[in-house]
Enzyme design. Structure first.
Site, PDB file in Angstrom:
ATOM      1  N   ASP B  10     -59.032  83.993  73.143  1.00  0.00           N
ATOM      2  CA  ASP B  10     -58.706  85.398  73.390  1.00  0.00           C
ATOM      3  C   ASP B  10     -59.899  86.174  73.938  1.00  0.00           C
ATOM      4  O   ASP B  10     -59.757  87.323  74.351  1.00  0.00           O
ATOM      5  CB  ASP B  10     -58.187  86.061  72.107  1.00  0.00           C
ATOM      6  CG  ASP B  10     -59.215  85.994  70.995  1.00  0.00           C
ATOM      7  OD1 ASP B  10     -59.781  84.892  70.791  1.00  0.00           O
ATOM      8  OD2 ASP B  10     -59.467  87.019  70.353  1.00  0.00           O
ATOM      9  N   ASP B  53     -59.038  77.496  70.839  1.00  0.00           N
ATOM     10  CA  ASP B  53     -59.815  78.305  69.895  1.00  0.00           C
ATOM     11  C   ASP B  53     -59.018  78.475  68.596  1.00  0.00           C
ATOM     12  O   ASP B  53     -57.803  78.669  68.632  1.00  0.00           O
ATOM     13  CB  ASP B  53     -60.105  79.679  70.534  1.00  0.00           C
ATOM     14  CG  ASP B  53     -61.034  80.503  69.657  1.00  0.00           C
ATOM     15  OD1 ASP B  53     -61.938  79.907  69.015  1.00  0.00           O
ATOM     16  OD2 ASP B  53     -60.841  81.731  69.603  1.00  0.00           O
ATOM     17  N   ASP B 330     -12.052  30.131  76.260  1.00  0.00           N
ATOM     18  CA  ASP B 330     -11.069  31.194  76.518  1.00  0.00           C
ATOM     19  C   ASP B 330     -10.149  31.319  75.299  1.00  0.00           C
ATOM     20  O   ASP B 330      -9.514  30.338  74.892  1.00  0.00           O
ATOM     21  CB  ASP B 330     -10.264  30.857  77.785  1.00  0.00           C
ATOM     22  CG  ASP B 330      -9.473  32.052  78.275  1.00  0.00           C
ATOM     23  OD1 ASP B 330      -9.931  32.724  79.222  1.00  0.00           O
ATOM     24  OD2 ASP B 330      -8.397  32.330  77.686  1.00  0.00           O
ATOM     25  N   ILE B 331     -10.099  32.507  74.729  1.00  0.00           N
ATOM     26  CA  ILE B 331      -9.252  32.718  73.552  1.00  0.00           C
ATOM     27  C   ILE B 331      -7.775  32.559  73.951  1.00  0.00           C
ATOM     28  O   ILE B 331      -7.357  33.116  74.968  1.00  0.00           O
ATOM     29  CB  ILE B 331      -9.477  34.124  72.948  1.00  0.00           C
ATOM     30  CG1 ILE B 331     -10.930  34.239  72.471  1.00  0.00           C
ATOM     31  CG2 ILE B 331      -8.511  34.401  71.805  1.00  0.00           C
ATOM     32  CD1 ILE B 331     -11.288  35.592  71.899  1.00  0.00           C
ATOM     33  N   ASN B 338      -3.673  41.710  71.712  1.00  0.00           N
ATOM     34  CA  ASN B 338      -3.790  43.110  72.133  1.00  0.00           C
ATOM     35  C   ASN B 338      -2.451  43.837  72.019  1.00  0.00           C
ATOM     36  O   ASN B 338      -2.387  44.959  71.520  1.00  0.00           O
ATOM     37  CB  ASN B 338      -4.275  43.190  73.580  1.00  0.00           C
ATOM     38  CG  ASN B 338      -5.790  43.229  73.664  1.00  0.00           C
ATOM     39  OD1 ASN B 338      -6.439  43.792  72.783  1.00  0.00           O
ATOM     40  ND2 ASN B 338      -6.355  42.646  74.705  1.00  0.00           N
ATOM     41  N   ASP B 347     -10.633  44.029  70.327  1.00  0.00           N
ATOM     42  CA  ASP B 347     -12.097  44.149  70.343  1.00  0.00           C
ATOM     43  C   ASP B 347     -12.708  43.514  69.099  1.00  0.00           C
ATOM     44  O   ASP B 347     -13.735  42.833  69.170  1.00  0.00           O
ATOM     45  CB  ASP B 347     -12.506  45.628  70.413  1.00  0.00           C
ATOM     46  CG  ASP B 347     -12.255  46.229  71.800  1.00  0.00           C
ATOM     47  OD1 ASP B 347     -11.862  45.452  72.708  1.00  0.00           O
ATOM     48  OD2 ASP B 347     -12.454  47.434  71.972  1.00  0.00           O
ATOM     49  N   GLU B 373     -11.754  37.763  77.884  1.00  0.00           N
ATOM     50  CA  GLU B 373     -11.778  36.979  76.646  1.00  0.00           C
ATOM     51  C   GLU B 373     -12.423  35.621  76.899  1.00  0.00           C
ATOM     52  O   GLU B 373     -12.180  34.667  76.194  1.00  0.00           O
ATOM     53  CB  GLU B 373     -10.355  36.818  76.089  1.00  0.00           C
ATOM     54  CG  GLU B 373      -9.395  36.017  76.949  1.00  0.00           C
ATOM     55  CD  GLU B 373      -8.591  36.860  77.929  1.00  0.00           C
ATOM     56  OE1 GLU B 373      -9.052  37.983  78.258  1.00  0.00           O
ATOM     57  OE2 GLU B 373      -7.518  36.400  78.360  1.00  0.00           O
TER      58      GLU B 373
END
Lengths: 457, 457
Positions: B10, B53, B330-331, B338, B347, B373
């Site tokens: 200051d 300061d 492969d599922i 689904n 998911d 999948e």
């Protein structure tokens, strides 16, 4: 900055002398008595800088230097050539081989320490970047180090701050054969020019009339816009103390007057390569981060991006009581396209679909592939009537022109259904708005597809 | 290193005096006459370091410092507090507020320049990291800066290299309240300990019997393993020149003997915070690069990763004539899962599927979600009989136990079909092998699903 210094010299007394000097200054010292040993140490990542004797039996210093600078694994290491005679031809051969600097025997201590410290500091700043870029390679983003190493350092934008007209023009002519050179005699104007344009290197005379060129260098090193641009000082031999000072605060290199043309060209090229080396690495890191939020097939943003940005965007809209709209787009009977024309044709359709959407969205919109054939568009500052217009325009644009597939040998008609919703004052989260858009999309499908439906009023 | 220094005071004469000194050393100087102005300048990113300061009307220096250090946008800026009287209580308040160092009026020039340069250099090294981390935030990876700023700096691993037993134990007791402290009296052993363990900070006495502690500091700064660990020197008041030297080559801080307990605790904490700040940023950049090659749903690698790594891996196998196997999984009837239980259940099945696969693969295998999948597994060094065994084990593991869905309220039986192929000497690329695995998968499906089929012999 402390560092591991590799001394390469075939004569033991030379190694010992340098080792003692550097060790007293708290550097860690390694030694190699021939080129192949030196290269092996560098490849193992055991040193931060190389002091390389030119005259060695077998592989000489130039060859070692070239080898280090052409190998992506070692190209970032600063190399200082140590020569018995300060022959311009030696300098040139060294610079051609990629050397960062030269020291002449007998070695001046101040010059040695300043040079080593300055090069090590510059290296420290890019080390972090280099290690991130190496990680990006491990994640399968190609090899940015190899790309960076292959950079030629030509066709650069060079700014030359020099008020001696004849000298400036002579230098500009030499550099102009490889680069685009901008001349500037006034240092104040030079600072503005430097911050307004993207230069690849800046040369600054230390002997400008009535102005300390080193001050300009320090300003250029301090400003965000110019901090990473290589700086080369043009100095008189009696200016040694200012040269050392400049190197100490981050100026990259210097040329002694009278400036040798070939050395000028070589040093500028080295600096441009160094800058671009960093840029390539930075770009690789950036690109691999961008990939994380990009859909690989369409180039649109992915769901991860949408999920992480939508909350903030929607919260802002609530706080500032501004409108925001959501469009959910779903290609009609996409499965039958896949079944009829094959998966690759389906991919082609998705890519073209994404391109057409891009034509009707702005930079501030979020456009994200949400699922298989579903795209979500978030439009900030857009109300219901405008959102419907935009949706209708996209729908038309999709229907209007058939999509070419199978490498443009066939074309297929595609339509899209779109659900539109806007933020409601009662919405707690963006999910509420998306739910309404999803319901509208459902109605569009139910009403026969190829339609835009908006949320119930 | 040149830098933009912000002077906050200051009293105009104080500003003028510091400005003149720094300017002669080629620093760029900005000034602010009060706290709020100083904060505004820092938030705009206009300076690299703050000389602050303590005594100012309105907002005093401590408050300004605390403000800067708690704001993610300014937390990385080094702050040096300038005090009229060197009161331990002032130092403590400053350190508590996050100050990086102190200078006592009248200011000693060497101390000023050394301190400013050292702090600016440390900042330059992390600036690149910081800007990459900020980009990662823009790409939607959360806010690493906020996370980094919130770090407390407690519960750290501290190494103390000190051979004065009483002093060592006293300091260890103070630090032990917040950290785990390892004591080491022998500097040679300390170097080994430091490289063998991950410390968050290391304190080194400069007055070890028969050994220059500064040498240990320089070695720690040079070695890859320890280079980023904060170093604090323990020094006698008459050791000023070695302190300056240490700061110059990258030591982070020092404590003057007799060591004040509170100052010890505060400075160590500041250094630990600084180190962890960088680590959080580095982690954020790394994580966002990893995301680019990770499948968001299953946590497996994605197709991008497979595509970029398989070529190299397969090329290596060809060059070294080593086996490599590919499994395509492969599922079975995934669509009906689904349709019956909803997308979220689908998911959940994919996530569980991925977990079970992980149990049967090694760290060197590539496991990537290929499509909806479909998962591809690449097994280096694995021949056909072993690959079939692994595939069979995965198939069993999937069939054996039903998959729980809808938050474990229901369970559903899942089976998988798997095609197996291995590298053939005639293969030109990995694509050839994958094609055979795909054909085998097709046969597994055709033969009734829930089967492993290998390529034709």
């Amino acid at each position: 900055m402390s560092a591991r210094v590799l001394i390469v010299d075939d004569l033991f007394p030379n190694v010992k002398l340098l080792e003692t000097k550097l060790s007293l200054e708290y550097f860690d010292v390694l030694a190699a008595m021939n080129g192949p040993d030196a290269i092996a140490i560098c490849e193992k990542g055991l040193c931060d800088i190389v002091l390389l004797d030119v005259m060695m039996p077998g592989m000489d210093g130039f060859e070692v230097c070239r080898h280090l600078k052409n190998n992506p694994v070692t190209a970032h290491l600063p190399v200082v050539m140590v020569t018995a005679l300060d022959q311009p031809s030696d300098r040139l051969r060294g610079l051609d081989a990629g050397a960062d600097d030269f020291l002449t025997k007998p070695i001046d201590d101040t010059a040695l320490f300043t040079r080593v410290r300055s090069l090590v500091r510059l290296k420290a700043v890019t080390d972090e970047l280099r290690s991130r870029a190496m990680a990006s390679r491990d994640f399968g983003m190609g090899d940015p180090l190899a790309l960076a190493t292959a950079e030629t350092g030509l066709n650069a934008q060079i700014l030359m701050v020099e008020d001696r007209r004849a000298s400036a023009e002579r230098m500009a002519a030499s550099l102009g054969q490889h680069h685009v050179v901008t001349l500037e005699a006034d240092p104040h104007q030079a600072l503005l020019t430097a911050t307004d344009h993207a230069f690849d290197a800046i040369l600054v005379s230390l002997d400008l009339a009535g102005f300390d060129g080193l001050r300009l260098c320090s300003q250029l090193r301090s400003l965000d816009r110019t901090r990473s641009v290589p700086l080369i000082m043009l100095a008189e031999p009696h200016d040694r103390s200012r040269i050392m000072r400049g190197l100490d605060f981050g100026v990259h290199d210097y040329l002694m007057r009278p400036v040798d043309r070939n050395e000028l060209v070589a040093r500028v090229r080295t600096q441009v390569r160094r800058k671009r080396f960093s840029e390539v690495l930075r770009g690789a890191v950036q690109a691999s981060m961008e990939l994380a939020v990009t859909d690989g097939l369409t180039g649109l943003h992915n769901r991860r991006y949408l999920d992480s940005h939508l909350g903030t965007l929607f919260g802002d809209a609530i706080a500032r009581q501004r409108p925001v709209a959501a469009l959910i787009l779903d290609i009609d009977r996409f499965k039958s396209i896949n079944d009829t024309y094959g998966h690759e044709a389906g991919d082609e359709v998705l890519r073209t679909f994404a391109e057409r959407i891009r034509l009707h969205t702005r930079g501030i919109d979020i456009v994200a592939r949400y699922g298989g054939e579903e795209v979500v568009i978030i439009l900030p500052e857009v109300g219901l009537p405008e959102a419907q217009l935009i949706a209708e325009r996209i729908r038309e644009r999709v229907e209007m022109m058939p999509f070419s597939v199978q490498r443009a040998t066939r074309s297929v008609g595609v339509t899209v259904s779109i659900g539109v919703a806007v933020r409601d004052p009662a919405d707690v989260s963006a999910g509420d708005m998306l739910k309404r858009a999803d319901l509208a999309l459902y109605r569009a499908k139910a009403a026969g597809r190829n339609r835009v439906e908006a949320q119930a009023a």
